[in-house]
Design a protein around this motif. Structure first.
Motif, PDB file in Angstrom:
ATOM      1  N   UNK A 280     -68.140  41.370  41.869  1.00 48.36           N
ATOM      2  CA  UNK A 280     -68.773  42.437  41.107  1.00 48.36           C
ATOM      3  C   UNK A 280     -67.811  43.585  40.858  1.00 48.36           C
ATOM      4  N   UNK A 281     -66.977  43.891  41.855  1.00 43.39           N
ATOM      5  CA  UNK A 281     -66.070  45.027  41.717  1.00 43.39           C
ATOM      6  C   UNK A 281     -65.176  44.859  40.495  1.00 43.39           C
ATOM      7  N   UNK A 282     -64.730  43.678  40.296  1.00 42.42           N
ATOM      8  CA  UNK A 282     -63.980  43.352  39.079  1.00 42.42           C
ATOM      9  C   UNK A 282     -63.322  41.998  39.221  1.00 42.42           C
ATOM     10  N   UNK A 283     -63.412  41.238  38.162  1.00 42.81           N
ATOM     11  CA  UNK A 283     -62.761  39.928  38.177  1.00 42.81           C
ATOM     12  C   UNK A 283     -61.288  40.195  38.364  1.00 42.81           C
ATOM     13  N   UNK A 284     -60.913  41.359  37.910  1.00 40.04           N
ATOM     14  CA  UNK A 284     -59.561  41.861  38.017  1.00 40.04           C
ATOM     15  C   UNK A 284     -59.089  41.917  39.465  1.00 40.04           C
ATOM     16  N   UNK A 285     -59.980  42.355  40.330  1.00 41.04           N
ATOM     17  CA  UNK A 285     -59.596  42.602  41.716  1.00 41.04           C
ATOM     18  C   UNK A 285     -59.086  41.340  42.403  1.00 41.04           C
ATOM     19  N   UNK A 286     -59.772  40.227  42.161  1.00 38.53           N
ATOM     20  CA  UNK A 286     -59.321  38.985  42.782  1.00 38.53           C
ATOM     21  C   UNK A 286     -57.897  38.697  42.332  1.00 38.53           C
ATOM     22  N   UNK A 287     -57.613  39.022  41.082  1.00 39.77           N
ATOM     23  CA  UNK A 287     -56.239  38.857  40.588  1.00 39.77           C
ATOM     24  C   UNK A 287     -55.277  39.713  41.403  1.00 39.77           C
ATOM     25  N   UNK A 288     -55.691  40.963  41.642  1.00 41.82           N
ATOM     26  CA  UNK A 288     -54.834  41.870  42.404  1.00 41.82           C
ATOM     27  C   UNK A 288     -54.521  41.281  43.773  1.00 41.82           C
ATOM     28  N   UNK A 289     -55.555  40.773  44.420  1.00 44.34           N
ATOM     29  CA  UNK A 289     -55.330  40.141  45.712  1.00 44.34           C
ATOM     30  C   UNK A 289     -54.409  38.945  45.572  1.00 44.34           C
ATOM     31  N   UNK A 290     -54.675  38.157  44.545  1.00 40.55           N
ATOM     32  CA  UNK A 290     -53.853  36.979  44.311  1.00 40.55           C
ATOM     33  C   UNK A 290     -52.390  37.344  44.154  1.00 40.55           C
ATOM     34  N   UNK A 291     -52.155  38.388  43.373  1.00 44.87           N
ATOM     35  CA  UNK A 291     -50.772  38.840  43.162  1.00 44.87           C
ATOM     36  C   UNK A 291     -50.141  39.288  44.467  1.00 44.87           C
ATOM     37  N   UNK A 292     -50.920  40.045  45.259  1.00 41.73           N
ATOM     38  CA  UNK A 292     -50.405  40.542  46.540  1.00 41.73           C
ATOM     39  C   UNK A 292     -50.035  39.372  47.444  1.00 41.73           C
ATOM     40  N   UNK A 293     -50.884  38.372  47.434  1.00 44.24           N
ATOM     41  CA  UNK A 293     -50.620  37.193  48.243  1.00 44.24           C
ATOM     42  C   UNK A 293     -49.327  36.521  47.799  1.00 44.24           C
ATOM     43  N   UNK A 294     -49.225  36.340  46.478  1.00 46.28           N
ATOM     44  CA  UNK A 294     -48.022  35.693  45.942  1.00 46.28           C
ATOM     45  C   UNK A 294     -46.774  36.467  46.340  1.00 46.28           C
ATOM     46  N   UNK A 295     -46.875  37.802  46.197  1.00 49.79           N
ATOM     47  CA  UNK A 295     -45.737  38.657  46.512  1.00 49.79           C
ATOM     48  C   UNK A 295     -45.347  38.503  47.987  1.00 49.79           C
ATOM     49  N   UNK A 296     -46.351  38.523  48.854  1.00 52.26           N
ATOM     50  CA  UNK A 296     -46.070  38.389  50.284  1.00 52.26           C
ATOM     51  C   UNK A 296     -45.418  37.046  50.583  1.00 52.26           C
ATOM     52  N   UNK A 297     -45.971  36.006  49.964  1.00 50.03           N
ATOM     53  CA  UNK A 297     -45.383  34.675  50.143  1.00 50.03           C
ATOM     54  C   UNK A 297     -43.929  34.676  49.688  1.00 50.03           C
ATOM     55  N   UNK A 298     -43.723  35.299  48.549  1.00 54.86           N
ATOM     56  CA  UNK A 298     -42.361  35.324  48.010  1.00 54.86           C
ATOM     57  C   UNK A 298     -41.407  36.071  48.931  1.00 54.86           C
ATOM     58  N   UNK A 299     -41.868  37.215  49.446  1.00 59.17           N
ATOM     59  CA  UNK A 299     -41.010  37.994  50.347  1.00 59.17           C
ATOM     60  C   UNK A 299     -40.687  37.187  51.605  1.00 59.17           C
ATOM     61  N   UNK A 300     -41.708  36.535  52.143  1.00 64.02           N
ATOM     62  CA  UNK A 300     -41.484  35.764  53.365  1.00 64.02           C
ATOM     63  C   UNK A 300     -40.559  34.580  53.086  1.00 64.02           C
ATOM     64  N   UNK A 301     -40.756  33.974  51.931  1.00 64.04           N
ATOM     65  CA  UNK A 301     -39.898  32.842  51.564  1.00 64.04           C
ATOM     66  C   UNK A 301     -38.437  33.271  51.505  1.00 64.04           C
ATOM     67  N   UNK A 302     -38.209  34.431  50.908  1.00 66.20           N
ATOM     68  CA  UNK A 302     -36.860  34.975  50.842  1.00 66.20           C
ATOM     69  C   UNK A 302     -36.273  35.139  52.230  1.00 66.20           C
ATOM     70  N   UNK A 303     -37.078  35.738  53.090  1.00 67.23           N
ATOM     71  CA  UNK A 303     -36.657  35.967  54.472  1.00 67.23           C
ATOM     72  C   UNK A 303     -36.239  34.656  55.129  1.00 67.23           C
ATOM     73  N   UNK A 304     -37.052  33.641  54.932  1.00 63.24           N
ATOM     74  CA  UNK A 304     -36.761  32.338  55.532  1.00 63.24           C
ATOM     75  C   UNK A 304     -35.487  31.737  54.936  1.00 63.24           C
ATOM     76  N   UNK A 305     -35.379  31.865  53.631  1.00 61.09           N
ATOM     77  CA  UNK A 305     -34.219  31.281  52.955  1.00 61.09           C
ATOM     78  C   UNK A 305     -32.929  31.880  53.511  1.00 61.09           C
ATOM     79  N   UNK A 306     -32.972  33.206  53.640  1.00 59.28           N
ATOM     80  CA  UNK A 306     -31.803  33.879  54.196  1.00 59.28           C
ATOM     81  C   UNK A 306     -31.547  33.388  55.622  1.00 59.28           C
TER      82      UNK A 306
END
Lengths: 205, 205
Positions: free
Chosen positions: A112-138
């Motif tokens: 209800x808050x916004x279909x948008x919001x789930x996207x925001x969470x999704x993006x945050x998740x992706x970003x976190x995954x990406x940051x952690x992946x970088x860390x691991x790669x290094x």
DNA sequence: TTTTTGACTTTTCAATCAAATGAGTCAGAA
DNA sequence: TTCTGACTCATTTGATTGAAAAGTCAAAAA
């Protein structure tokens, strides 16, 4: 909207965050926020489409703050372990700071808050995954970790950590700042244990 | 109560389990259970003190069934990994079989059901920890695992797994049997990863 | 033209209460 | 000892409503 408008919008967001994190989203009214700012309620509607729009912006703001802090900590981390633990540290501070707002701890209907919001969470998740992946790669490149599927591993670890976050919401009682620590200490322990299996110091192919 | 009485009590439990796991605890009435068995409702009160008493007995029964199955699987496991994965397998079947009843998935107030019930859960937890600790101890003795604090490690792993169980309860929609698999597959992955760090095959002191 | 507001309408929510349903009791039958 | 019909009591449900909050808008202020 002119530049000053953006400043005002920012003020409103801050006032909202204060109320939300103190009393919870559902317990704060737009009238209260308006009163805090000594403006009229309709003014709020000039800057935000509706309450849900305001909530969505608040969510975006604090999520970005979270990601920024994590990214910073990460840059000054000397090891994979330090980097992972900084994630927990940032989360710990974030939860303490935003308390009830700790998004969805309150009984807010995500969709209800916004279909948008789930996207925001999704993006945050992706970003976190990406940051952690970088860390691991290094970590792998520097021989600290064994070679492995960094993406897959990151997803798994992030899922474990957020499922552990979920336990906090089970607690019936009003969240006590001090109680948070127990949860995050556990997350640290789990991380260390998981990391153990990823390390290469004892690894031969 | 005579021996036949115990048989009847068992019948009632089975009827209750059928209803509970199909429709959920709060949606099944004692009248329905009585009708299923072609007896009168007051008869139920001869065998159980009240509905909560019945619920508590149901819980005990399926928890014991769970522990038994786990213990059996464990005995025929040839490795620590097989033993750990058997825990997930047993959980998977258990959740599928008992569906809504999957204890507390339904909106049952734990404390109201019986102060006793929390004890039952506590005992089950202890037992699971103990079984896993045994498994680890054996694994260490046989050189499959590095030496470590088995109890502490078991607690941590069990907490992680059950927090992952918790995710299932978040799902708004009516739990779909097929969806369970995704959750348990993830648990298997996590276990394997955790196990990695515990293994001694690559370990030098 | 942008920003703000008073006065307004609509929605949502919590309190109340009556009706219905289910939990639980009991005297007595089998 | 086991079971039931006929009951009572407690809880839940649905309708009603009054109040509070959300949201609108025409017009004033900047």
């Amino acid at each position: 909207m002119k530049p000053e408008g953006l400043v005002k919008q920012e003020h409103i967001l801050e006032a909202a965050i204060k109320r939300f994190s103190h009393f919870g989203i559902s317990k704060t009214t737009l009238t209260e926020i308006a009163e805090d700012l000594a403006i009229s309620k309709p003014s709020l509607f000039y800057y935000f489409t509706d309450k849900n729009g305001l909530i969505a912006e608040v969510a975006k703001k604090i999520i970005n703050e979270f990601l920024e802090k994590f990214e910073n900590k990460l840059q000054s981390s000397s090891s994979v372990e330090a980097g992972l633990l900084s994630l927990v540290e940032v989360k710990r501070n974030h939860f303490k700071k935003y308390f009830l707002l700790a998004i969805q701890a309150d009984g807010v209907d995500q969709l209800k808050v916004s279909n948008n919001l789930s996207e925001v969470y999704g993006e945050a998740r992706k970003k976190t995954i990406s940051l952690m992946s970088c860390l691991f790669k290094k970590g792998i490149e520097q021989g600290e970790l064994k070679p492995m599927e960094v993406e897959r591993t990151s997803v798994l670890i992030i899922d474990v950590l957020s499922s552990l976050d979920g336990c906090m919401k089970d607690k019936r009682f009003i969240p006590n700042i001090n109680d948070f620590d127990a949860f995050f200490n556990k997350q640290e322990e789990v991380l260390k244990m998981l990391l153990n299996g990823l390390k290469s110091n004892t690894w031969k192919n």
